[in-house]
Design a protein around this motif. Structure first.
Motif, short mmCIF file in Angstrom:
data_model
loop_
_atom_site.label_atom_id
_atom_site.label_comp_id
_atom_site.label_asym_id
_atom_site.label_seq_id
_atom_site.Cartn_x
_atom_site.Cartn_y
_atom_site.Cartn_z
N LEU A 218 92.95 -13.37 83.83
CA LEU A 218 92.27 -12.61 82.80
C LEU A 218 93.26 -12.27 81.68
CD1 LEU A 218 90.37 -10.25 85.24
CD2 LEU A 218 89.32 -12.00 83.80
N VAL A 219 92.83 -12.45 80.45
CA VAL A 219 93.69 -12.20 79.30
C VAL A 219 93.00 -11.24 78.35
CG1 VAL A 219 94.91 -13.26 77.38
CG2 VAL A 219 94.65 -14.52 79.52
N GLU A 220 93.59 -10.07 78.19
CA GLU A 220 93.06 -9.07 77.28
C GLU A 220 93.88 -9.07 76.00
OE1 GLU A 220 92.69 -7.57 81.56
OE2 GLU A 220 94.33 -8.27 80.31
N SER A 221 93.21 -8.79 74.88
CA SER A 221 93.91 -8.75 73.59
C SER A 221 93.15 -7.82 72.65
CB SER A 221 94.01 -10.15 73.00
OG SER A 221 92.73 -10.68 72.74
N GLY A 222 93.79 -7.51 71.51
CA GLY A 222 93.14 -6.74 70.47
C GLY A 222 93.57 -5.29 70.36
N GLY A 223 94.41 -4.85 71.27
CA GLY A 223 94.87 -3.47 71.21
C GLY A 223 95.81 -3.23 70.05
N GLY A 224 96.19 -1.98 69.88
CA GLY A 224 97.11 -1.64 68.80
C GLY A 224 97.22 -0.15 68.60
N LEU A 225 97.88 0.21 67.53
CA LEU A 225 98.06 1.61 67.15
C LEU A 225 97.09 1.93 66.02
CD1 LEU A 225 99.60 4.33 67.15
CD2 LEU A 225 101.24 3.25 65.59
N VAL A 226 96.31 2.98 66.20
CA VAL A 226 95.32 3.34 65.19
C VAL A 226 95.24 4.85 65.09
CG1 VAL A 226 93.42 3.32 66.86
CG2 VAL A 226 92.95 2.88 64.45
N GLN A 227 94.88 5.35 63.93
CA GLN A 227 94.71 6.78 63.76
C GLN A 227 93.38 7.23 64.34
OE1 GLN A 227 95.19 7.54 59.54
NE2 GLN A 227 97.37 8.01 59.83
N ALA A 228 93.31 8.48 64.70
CA ALA A 228 92.06 9.04 65.20
C ALA A 228 90.93 8.79 64.19
CB ALA A 228 92.21 10.53 65.44
N GLY A 229 89.79 8.38 64.72
CA GLY A 229 88.67 8.02 63.86
C GLY A 229 88.60 6.55 63.54
N GLY A 230 89.66 5.83 63.86
CA GLY A 230 89.70 4.40 63.56
C GLY A 230 88.97 3.56 64.59
N SER A 231 89.06 2.25 64.42
CA SER A 231 88.34 1.30 65.27
C SER A 231 89.26 0.18 65.73
CB SER A 231 87.16 0.69 64.51
OG SER A 231 86.23 1.67 64.12
N LEU A 232 88.93 -0.37 66.87
CA LEU A 232 89.59 -1.56 67.40
C LEU A 232 88.54 -2.38 68.15
CD1 LEU A 232 92.92 -0.19 68.92
CD2 LEU A 232 92.72 -1.71 66.94
N ARG A 233 88.78 -3.68 68.22
CA ARG A 233 87.92 -4.56 68.99
C ARG A 233 88.77 -5.31 70.00
NH1 ARG A 233 84.92 -10.17 67.41
NH2 ARG A 233 82.98 -9.91 68.61
N LEU A 234 88.49 -5.09 71.26
CA LEU A 234 89.23 -5.75 72.34
C LEU A 234 88.48 -7.00 72.78
CD1 LEU A 234 90.19 -2.69 74.56
CD2 LEU A 234 91.29 -3.54 72.48
N SER A 235 89.25 -7.98 73.24
CA SER A 235 88.67 -9.23 73.75
C SER A 235 89.22 -9.50 75.14
CB SER A 235 89.00 -10.39 72.83
OG SER A 235 88.45 -10.22 71.55
N CYS A 236 88.39 -10.14 75.95
CA CYS A 236 88.78 -10.52 77.31
C CYS A 236 88.36 -11.96 77.53
CB CYS A 236 88.09 -9.61 78.32
SG CYS A 236 88.16 -10.19 80.04
N ALA A 237 89.31 -12.79 77.91
CA ALA A 237 89.03 -14.19 78.17
C ALA A 237 89.57 -14.57 79.54
CB ALA A 237 89.66 -15.07 77.09
N ALA A 238 89.08 -15.66 80.07
CA ALA A 238 89.53 -16.15 81.37
C ALA A 238 89.67 -17.67 81.28
CB ALA A 238 88.55 -15.76 82.47
N THR B 161 95.78 -4.61 77.52
CA THR B 161 96.14 -4.49 76.11
C THR B 161 96.23 -3.00 75.77
OG1 THR B 161 95.56 -5.20 73.86
CG2 THR B 161 93.72 -4.65 75.30
N GLN B 162 97.32 -2.61 75.13
CA GLN B 162 97.60 -1.20 74.88
C GLN B 162 96.84 -0.70 73.66
OE1 GLN B 162 99.52 1.03 76.70
NE2 GLN B 162 98.77 2.58 75.26
N VAL B 163 96.16 0.41 73.85
CA VAL B 163 95.49 1.11 72.76
C VAL B 163 96.15 2.48 72.62
CG1 VAL B 163 93.34 2.17 71.97
CG2 VAL B 163 93.31 -0.09 73.06
N THR B 164 96.66 2.75 71.42
CA THR B 164 97.30 4.03 71.16
C THR B 164 96.63 4.66 69.95
OG1 THR B 164 99.40 3.22 72.03
CG2 THR B 164 99.45 5.23 70.68
N VAL B 165 96.12 5.86 70.14
CA VAL B 165 95.41 6.56 69.06
C VAL B 165 96.22 7.80 68.68
CG1 VAL B 165 93.25 7.60 68.31
CG2 VAL B 165 93.23 5.76 70.02
N SER B 166 96.65 7.84 67.45
CA SER B 166 97.45 8.97 66.98
C SER B 166 96.55 10.02 66.35
CB SER B 166 98.49 8.49 65.97
OG SER B 166 97.85 7.95 64.83
N SER B 167 96.95 11.26 66.49
CA SER B 167 96.15 12.37 65.95
C SER B 167 96.50 12.67 64.51
CB SER B 167 96.35 13.60 66.82
OG SER B 167 97.71 13.94 66.86
#
Length: 121
Positions: free
Chosen positions: A4-24, A115-121
């Motif tokens: 399984l391969v996850e991707s799409g994470g990142g650093l985003v400010q509170a209120g922001g958006s991200l789209r994660l993907s999962c492939a095999a 995939t790491q998701v980090t949300v800053s305040s």
């Protein structure tokens, strides 16, 4: 063994958006109910969202309802997690796995790197 391969994470400010993907790669996911899980530092891994094989059934952890949307494209063998209105408490390592649609427990013993998701305040 499923890879399984996850991707799409990142650093985003509170209120922001991200789209994660999962492939095999090399494994067809279309026959499985699939789910997203997350694990924050010092906490156990928890179920976040799930989707049935044809996408007709969707399941969410209460705290993400209305903010996260799980979807899948079986032609692309990929599962997605659209995350909007992100909050600092959403910060975690996010994983995907096949799920038992009744118990929502992971079915594959193997977990990807996440995939790491980090949300800053």
């Amino acid at each position: 063994q499923v890879h399984l391969v996850e991707s799409g994470g990142g650093l985003v400010q509170a209120g922001g958006s991200l789209r994660l993907s999962c492939a095999a790669p090399g494994r067809t996911l279309s026959s499985y109910a699939m789910g997203w899980f997350r694990q924050a530092p010092g906490k156990e891994r928890e179920f976040v969202a799930g989707i049935t094989p044809l996408g007709t059934g969707l399941y969410y952890k209460d705290s993400v309802k209305g903010r996260f949307t799980i979807s899948r494209d079986n032609a692309k063998n990929t599962v997605y997690l659209q995350m909007n209105s992100l909050k600092p408490e959403d910060t975690a390592l996010y994983y995907c796995n096949a799920i038992n649609r009744v118990t929502r427990e992971a079915m594959f013993d193997y977990w990807g790197q996440g995939t790491q998701v980090t949300v800053s305040s």
